[in-house]
Design a protein around this motif. Structure first.
Motif: not given
Length: 171
Positions: A60-87
């Motif tokens: 949200n570009r407020d100058g603060v990274v909460t653990r929720e922001e961090y985990d959400t973005l990392r999850k999105q990146r991992f899921v996006a990277a797992d193109t064959n959906k094998d986990g």
């Protein structure tokens, strides 16, 4: 939240945290300069240090990274990277996801891939092998969670549960 959801959240955070764990804050613009009405991280790829961490994870570009922001973005990146959906992520999946974000960053800046770009891709391959702690050629959810936890803890130097300018005090 079930174990898989929790694991996926943590996995998304791990792969990129290692890249942001250094103390060199000169590689990204200050968080204050990145704060705009736009949503999503200001600096989607690369860089080390405090400012790069905030630029890469402050959704949200407020100058603060909460653990929720961090985990959400990392999850999105991992899921996006797992193109064959094998986990889990293969080296090719891990590097392709990173390269996609790097290409977008270069395009947004009006730059063409250069030596620094090539070096970043090579470093992504090295990073994969560091993150794959059991050396089975797969970046598992558990490995992602482990590195995510370590990286956030390292970035949150004052231990207050968020990463912001206060974590730079005393440097």
């Amino acid at each position: 939240m079930n174990r898989f959801s929790a694991a996926m959240t943590a996995v998304a955070a791990a792969a990129l945290l290692t890249a942001c764990a250094s103390n060199d804050s000169k590689t990204a613009a200050p968080a204050a300069a990145a704060k705009t009405e736009a949503k999503g991280p200001a600096t989607p790829v690369g860089g080390h240090g405090h400012n790069a961490f905030i630029g890469g994870y402050d959704a949200n570009r407020d100058g603060v990274v909460t653990r929720e922001e961090y985990d959400t973005l990392r999850k999105q990146r991992f899921v996006a990277a797992d193109t064959n959906k094998d986990g889990w992520l293969s080296e090719a999946e891990y590097v392709a996801e990173f390269e996609g974000r790097l290409k977008a960053q270069y395009a947004a800046a009006g730059k063409k891939p250069d030596q620094q770009y090539e070096g970043s891709i090579k470093q992504a391959h090295v990073r994969f092998h560091i993150l794959d702690t059991n050396k089975d050629g797969k970046l598992s959810i558990e490995e992602e969670i482990d590195i995510a936890n370590k990286t956030f803890k390292n970035a949150d130097r004052n231990g207050d549960g968020v990463v912001n300018a206060a974590d730079m005090a005393g440097q």
